[in-house]
Design a protein around this motif. Sequence first.
Motif, PDB file in Angstrom:
ATOM      1  N   ASP A 127      73.720  14.622 -16.157  1.00 23.33           N
ATOM      2  CA  ASP A 127      74.212  15.960 -15.851  1.00 23.33           C
ATOM      3  C   ASP A 127      73.264  16.734 -14.954  1.00 23.33           C
ATOM      4  OD1 ASP A 127      75.199  16.187 -19.286  1.00 23.33           O
ATOM      5  OD2 ASP A 127      76.314  15.391 -17.577  1.00 23.33           O
ATOM      6  N   ALA A 128      72.163  16.135 -14.529  1.00 22.03           N
ATOM      7  CA  ALA A 128      71.133  16.866 -13.799  1.00 22.03           C
ATOM      8  C   ALA A 128      70.891  16.215 -12.454  1.00 22.03           C
ATOM      9  CB  ALA A 128      69.831  16.900 -14.613  1.00 22.03           C
ATOM     10  N   PRO A 129      70.419  17.009 -11.454  1.00 25.20           N
ATOM     11  CA  PRO A 129      70.113  16.414 -10.159  1.00 25.20           C
ATOM     12  C   PRO A 129      68.884  15.540 -10.231  1.00 25.20           C
ATOM     13  CG  PRO A 129      69.428  18.694 -10.217  1.00 25.20           C
ATOM     14  CD  PRO A 129      70.176  18.439 -11.495  1.00 25.20           C
ATOM     15  N   GLY A 130      68.855  14.510  -9.459  1.00 25.67           N
ATOM     16  CA  GLY A 130      67.734  13.591  -9.425  1.00 25.67           C
ATOM     17  C   GLY A 130      68.175  12.327  -8.734  1.00 25.67           C
ATOM     18  N   VAL A 131      67.560  11.993  -7.613  1.00 23.06           N
ATOM     19  CA  VAL A 131      68.007  10.848  -6.823  1.00 23.06           C
ATOM     20  C   VAL A 131      66.931   9.783  -6.868  1.00 23.06           C
ATOM     21  CG1 VAL A 131      68.756  10.076  -4.556  1.00 23.06           C
ATOM     22  CG2 VAL A 131      69.315  12.381  -5.335  1.00 23.06           C
ATOM     23  N   PRO A 132      67.224   8.619  -7.427  1.00 27.16           N
ATOM     24  CA  PRO A 132      66.231   7.540  -7.390  1.00 27.16           C
ATOM     25  C   PRO A 132      65.928   7.140  -5.962  1.00 27.16           C
ATOM     26  CG  PRO A 132      67.993   7.063  -8.959  1.00 27.16           C
ATOM     27  CD  PRO A 132      68.425   8.251  -8.177  1.00 27.16           C
ATOM     28  N   GLY A 133      64.686   6.737  -5.733  1.00 31.57           N
ATOM     29  CA  GLY A 133      64.301   6.324  -4.396  1.00 31.57           C
ATOM     30  C   GLY A 133      63.823   7.453  -3.519  1.00 31.57           C
ATOM     31  N   VAL A 134      63.551   8.620  -4.081  1.00 29.52           N
ATOM     32  CA  VAL A 134      63.054   9.736  -3.280  1.00 29.52           C
ATOM     33  C   VAL A 134      61.654   9.406  -2.796  1.00 29.52           C
ATOM     34  CG1 VAL A 134      62.420  12.157  -3.328  1.00 29.52           C
ATOM     35  CG2 VAL A 134      64.462  11.387  -4.522  1.00 29.52           C
ATOM     36  N   GLU A 143      60.287  20.996 -11.844  1.00 37.58           N
ATOM     37  CA  GLU A 143      61.471  20.655 -12.633  1.00 37.58           C
ATOM     38  C   GLU A 143      62.258  19.533 -11.968  1.00 37.58           C
ATOM     39  OE1 GLU A 143      60.625  23.651 -11.696  1.00 37.58           O
ATOM     40  OE2 GLU A 143      59.991  24.581 -13.599  1.00 37.58           O
ATOM     41  N   GLU A 144      62.394  19.595 -10.634  1.00 39.98           N
ATOM     42  CA  GLU A 144      63.110  18.540  -9.912  1.00 39.98           C
ATOM     43  C   GLU A 144      62.351  17.221  -9.971  1.00 39.98           C
ATOM     44  OE1 GLU A 144      65.304  21.361  -6.530  1.00 39.98           O
ATOM     45  OE2 GLU A 144      63.379  20.373  -6.107  1.00 39.98           O
ATOM     46  N   PHE A 145      61.032  17.289  -9.997  1.00 39.47           N
ATOM     47  CA  PHE A 145      60.231  16.070 -10.113  1.00 39.47           C
ATOM     48  C   PHE A 145      60.480  15.401 -11.460  1.00 39.47           C
ATOM     49  CE2 PHE A 145      56.004  14.060 -11.071  1.00 39.47           C
ATOM     50  CZ  PHE A 145      56.145  12.989 -10.197  1.00 39.47           C
ATOM     51  N   GLU A 146      60.561  16.181 -12.523  1.00 32.58           N
ATOM     52  CA  GLU A 146      60.869  15.612 -13.829  1.00 32.58           C
ATOM     53  C   GLU A 146      62.247  14.950 -13.825  1.00 32.58           C
ATOM     54  OE1 GLU A 146      60.515  18.832 -16.538  1.00 32.58           O
ATOM     55  OE2 GLU A 146      58.357  19.092 -16.219  1.00 32.58           O
ATOM     56  N   GLU A 147      63.229  15.591 -13.183  1.00 32.67           N
ATOM     57  CA  GLU A 147      64.573  15.022 -13.101  1.00 32.67           C
ATOM     58  C   GLU A 147      64.562  13.717 -12.308  1.00 32.67           C
ATOM     59  OE1 GLU A 147      67.078  16.081 -14.649  1.00 32.67           O
ATOM     60  OE2 GLU A 147      66.617  18.141 -15.207  1.00 32.67           O
ATOM     61  N   ALA A 148      63.761  13.655 -11.240  1.00 30.69           N
ATOM     62  CA  ALA A 148      63.692  12.440 -10.440  1.00 30.69           C
ATOM     63  C   ALA A 148      63.085  11.285 -11.230  1.00 30.69           C
ATOM     64  CB  ALA A 148      62.890  12.698  -9.166  1.00 30.69           C
ATOM     65  N   ILE A 149      62.056  11.556 -12.015  1.00 33.97           N
ATOM     66  CA  ILE A 149      61.450  10.504 -12.841  1.00 33.97           C
ATOM     67  C   ILE A 149      62.446  10.029 -13.895  1.00 33.97           C
ATOM     68  CG2 ILE A 149      59.587   9.977 -14.446  1.00 33.97           C
ATOM     69  CD1 ILE A 149      58.782  10.283 -11.465  1.00 33.97           C
ATOM     70  N   ALA A 150      63.174  10.951 -14.512  1.00 32.30           N
ATOM     71  CA  ALA A 150      64.184  10.561 -15.486  1.00 32.30           C
ATOM     72  C   ALA A 150      65.270   9.713 -14.834  1.00 32.30           C
ATOM     73  CB  ALA A 150      64.792  11.809 -16.128  1.00 32.30           C
ATOM     74  N   ALA A 151      65.644  10.046 -13.586  1.00 30.63           N
ATOM     75  CA  ALA A 151      66.661   9.272 -12.882  1.00 30.63           C
ATOM     76  C   ALA A 151      66.173   7.859 -12.591  1.00 30.63           C
ATOM     77  CB  ALA A 151      67.038   9.980 -11.589  1.00 30.63           C
ATOM     78  N   LEU A 152      64.881   7.691 -12.299  1.00 33.16           N
ATOM     79  CA  LEU A 152      64.340   6.349 -12.105  1.00 33.16           C
ATOM     80  C   LEU A 152      64.433   5.536 -13.389  1.00 33.16           C
ATOM     81  CD1 LEU A 152      61.162   7.069  -9.931  1.00 33.16           C
ATOM     82  CD2 LEU A 152      63.246   5.916  -9.216  1.00 33.16           C
ATOM     83  N   VAL A 163      65.357  14.974 -20.251  1.00 32.44           N
ATOM     84  CA  VAL A 163      64.293  15.815 -19.695  1.00 32.44           C
ATOM     85  C   VAL A 163      64.045  16.939 -20.689  1.00 32.44           C
ATOM     86  CG1 VAL A 163      63.602  17.315 -17.793  1.00 32.44           C
ATOM     87  CG2 VAL A 163      64.944  15.263 -17.335  1.00 32.44           C
ATOM     88  N   VAL A 164      62.845  16.991 -21.215  1.00 33.16           N
ATOM     89  CA  VAL A 164      62.550  17.957 -22.273  1.00 33.16           C
ATOM     90  C   VAL A 164      61.369  18.849 -21.920  1.00 33.16           C
ATOM     91  CG1 VAL A 164      63.493  16.477 -24.068  1.00 33.16           C
ATOM     92  CG2 VAL A 164      61.085  16.256 -23.448  1.00 33.16           C
ATOM     93  N   GLY A 165      60.929  18.801 -20.653  1.00 39.76           N
ATOM     94  CA  GLY A 165      59.788  19.618 -20.262  1.00 39.76           C
ATOM     95  C   GLY A 165      60.099  21.091 -20.319  1.00 39.76           C
ATOM     96  N   GLY A 166      59.082  21.881 -20.596  1.00 37.24           N
ATOM     97  CA  GLY A 166      59.235  23.325 -20.700  1.00 37.24           C
ATOM     98  C   GLY A 166      58.295  23.886 -21.743  1.00 37.24           C
ATOM     99  N   ALA A 167      58.539  25.144 -22.116  1.00 36.93           N
ATOM    100  CA  ALA A 167      57.684  25.782 -23.116  1.00 36.93           C
ATOM    101  C   ALA A 167      57.822  25.059 -24.452  1.00 36.93           C
ATOM    102  CB  ALA A 167      58.067  27.252 -23.265  1.00 36.93           C
ATOM    103  N   GLY A 168      56.706  24.738 -25.057  1.00 41.39           N
ATOM    104  CA  GLY A 168      56.732  24.082 -26.351  1.00 41.39           C
ATOM    105  C   GLY A 168      57.048  22.603 -26.299  1.00 41.39           C
ATOM    106  N   ASP A 169      56.892  21.964 -25.124  1.00 40.29           N
ATOM    107  CA  ASP A 169      57.216  20.535 -25.043  1.00 40.29           C
ATOM    108  C   ASP A 169      56.122  19.649 -25.606  1.00 40.29           C
ATOM    109  OD1 ASP A 169      55.232  20.740 -23.149  1.00 40.29           O
ATOM    110  OD2 ASP A 169      56.525  20.348 -21.439  1.00 40.29           O
ATOM    111  N   LEU A 170      54.930  20.216 -25.837  1.00 39.41           N
ATOM    112  CA  LEU A 170      53.802  19.464 -26.405  1.00 39.41           C
ATOM    113  C   LEU A 170      53.488  18.237 -25.561  1.00 39.41           C
ATOM    114  CD1 LEU A 170      54.635  19.694 -30.228  1.00 39.41           C
ATOM    115  CD2 LEU A 170      53.027  21.077 -28.897  1.00 39.41           C
ATOM    116  N   GLY A 171      53.527  18.395 -24.256  1.00 37.52           N
ATOM    117  CA  GLY A 171      53.104  17.339 -23.355  1.00 37.52           C
ATOM    118  C   GLY A 171      54.184  16.391 -22.911  1.00 37.52           C
TER     119      GLY A 171
END
Length: 268
Positions: A127-134, A143-152, A163-171
């Motif tokens: 459901d999120a933007p992210g193109v493998p092979g960027v 945020e887009e970098f996290e989506e791209a890694i998830a897409a890979l 993708v769970v990054g954000g406040a309180g993600d604990l790393g």
Amino acid sequence: MTMSERRTRPLSRGRRFDLRATAMSFALIAAALIAAGLAVRALAGVVQRRPVWGVVLLCVAVAAVLAHGRRRRRLSAARIARRAGEALEQATTTALDALDAPAPAPAPSTAPAPTGPYGEGALHTADAPGVPGVSDYDALSPEEFEEAIAALCVRDGCSDVRVVGGAGDLGADVVGLSPGGHRLVIQCKRYGDDNKVGSQDLQRFGGTCFTVHEADVALVVTTSDFTAPAREYAEQCGITCVDRGGLLAWSADPARRPWAAGTGGADA
């Protein structure tokens, strides 16, 4: 015999004809007629676009005529022409303002924020933007970098990727299951070339990736590089470091799965 002299009655003087006032009156009437023609032309466009304005202006005109008929005192031709011109000018201005008024913008639609097992705001990469092979990861936002890694990860057969990054993600920025069923916990660092990932970053991630997130394989992926102390700490704790070169190689070749090193080649 003397006759009394009969007094003649003086003739009453009529009102003198004032050529200048008459000419001025005709000039004002002509100006009012010209203004009326322009106003009618403008109002015709308004009525065609917005018929409601035509009804409103017609009601205003009828009310003005009725109010004028109730006045007992007579107005001079110059005063009538002046007031008619002012009324027509005001009506024309109102009509032109109505034509120039912008249409109201549609209200933005609000959608509920997606949720997931790692808290509010977790997204499926489908459901999120992210193109493998960027290749230009530097042009992406964090945020887009996290989506791209998830897409890979999705491209290479991982499941339940979030993708769970954000406040309180604990790393943890990206979590999922490798093709072999191993639990992946990934931290994404979109850094510049002059900003390397240090040992403190690795220590913070190492304190939560295994104990809190219960990772089988922990990865730190960056667009930069790692300092020597950071690599030493990662090797001691079993964290896989993926620098810019490794990221570009993984992006270009699906066989370069970075989590394979942490699974003993089981997910290669």
